[in-house]
Design an enzyme around this catalytic site. Structure first.
Site, mmCIF file in Angstrom:
data_model
loop_
_atom_site.group_PDB
_atom_site.id
_atom_site.type_symbol
_atom_site.label_atom_id
_atom_site.label_comp_id
_atom_site.label_asym_id
_atom_site.label_seq_id
_atom_site.Cartn_x
_atom_site.Cartn_y
_atom_site.Cartn_z
ATOM 1 C CB SER A 145 -0.216 0.197 0.946
ATOM 2 O OG SER A 145 0.066 0.484 1.999
ATOM 3 C CE LYS A 184 -3.321 2.411 5.110
ATOM 4 N NZ LYS A 184 -2.410 0.728 5.857
#
Lengths: 226, 226
Positions: A145, A184
């Site tokens: 990701s 993230k």
DNA sequence: ATTATACACGAACATTTGTTTTTGCGTCAA
DNA sequence: TTGACGCAAAAACAAATGTTCGTGTATAAT
């Protein structure tokens, strides 16, 4: 043909010494230096065992030239063993586990617990920035990701322990509600928090600050090509 | 103190030869071998210039022992960086300079001005793979041509010294004709060599093998955020 | 002109260092 | 036993290799 890998104690000693000497000096030892270190009285015995090591594929010799040897095989007790000698020193941080950069996965232990001796990794000072090694820890990345942030599956990220983050920083965040940790980009979003992946295939995660515990911010990353 | 950044053409030749020889053989050349390569008729002249290089901080000599020299400074035409004396240890590799990953840039031949970080950098064992730290060196990446290979400007790449490469490997290649060093994927292409960037905005470079000297293959990369 | 300095050459010298030879001691198998 | 073989030691040898010394040639500074 002979059996490989069967080095006598003396030959192992020679291998270790030749390696250490070359590391330290920048050039290989002479036959007599090897003999002195390994308690071999005669140069011919050193020569004999050197040729043995050649046959076994551990070294290569250049005939007639002084110090004409090069190590091409594993060094007993150094390269072969999983344990690395001389690994004690500064700039060591704990490699505590894995972290999801894709779908969040749960992290068995909390970060900072149950660290084995072998789980330490040496980190170059420049990867720690201005922080101390004691503040840092490392994680192996799982998932893709963060691919657009140039971080891919298998990378090791170095983080600094901290409970807050600035907008745009890359952080390891623990989601207590789901018992999951994820990697993230961090953004304040109104009353909440947006955890933004760096991959168009993944959607951002919106959570309440109460359900988002920052574990640390990413300082650096390293990757090995196998 | 003398000025150390001005080497005579002959001394530069010696530096390059000593480096290449050590790379190829695993041990440094003798005085006479240097003389033969550099068209120096007398060993004393080689000795004289060798001592010059010591004074300039480019090499270190171990007195009275054959082939007792080690390169500790930059190699003209190959690397740049500040000189360091005797900074060796486990898992430490030389950070020898910068390399272009975009359009090839030429490395300045006069050195001594770059105030970089340490010339040696500690590298985690896992980034060296099965290779020894003595075989490895590090470069700072300049340019974005390897962006699709997850290597960006400012990254530090760890390489293993070798003169050949397999198809698809990422290598540091020196183009003697242009005196340029570049970071590319390596491919055999008929009689020639294709140096392939990992960025659609850049075109591959086609060269003859004679004009493409492989300096090493990339083992790993590390990056610091900030 | 003189001096100082950097650079270079050739030859001899002193060690270092790889190689070879001879000898000997074990072990193991026929 | 005998003999083959791995391993080791000591000494002598030959070659490689670093070091030193005397000398010469430019060039620049004084």
């Amino acid at each position: 043909m002979k059996s490989f890998n069967r080095l006598s104690k003396r030959q192992q000693h020679m291998m270790r010494f030749m390696h250490a000497y070359t590391q330290k000096q920048g050039f290989p030892p002479s036959i007599r230096e090897i003999g002195e270190e390994c308690d071999i009285g005669s140069t011919s015995v050193v020569n004999y065992n050197l040729n043995k090591l050649v046959d076994a594929g551990y070294i290569v010799r250049s005939g007639k030239v002084s110090r004409g040897l090069r190590i091409v095989g594993p060094i007993p007790g150094v390269t072969t063993g999983r344990r690395v000698i001389g690994a004690v020193g500064p700039h060591r941080v704990a490699l505590v586990g894995r972290i999801a950069a894709g779908e969040p996965i749960s992290l068995p232990e909390d970060i900072g617990h149950h660290i084995e001796e072998d789980d330490y990794i040496t980190v170059p000072p420049n990867l720690l920035g201005s922080y101390d090694a004691s503040e840092a820890f490392a994680l192996t990345v799982r998932g893709d990701s963060m691919i657009d942030a140039m971080i891919k599956d298998g990378d090791i990220v170095i983080l600094r322990r901290q409970n807050t983050a600035e907008n745009g920083e890359m952080v390891a965040a623990w989601l207590p509600e789901d018992n999951e940790t994820t990697l993230k980009h961090f953004y304040h979003e109104g009353d909440g928090v947006r955890l933004q992946p760096a991959n168009r295939d993944y959607e951002p995660i919106y959570v309440h600050p109460a359900n988002c515990e920052i574990k640390g911010k990413v300082l650096s990353v390293m990757r090995s090509f196998h």
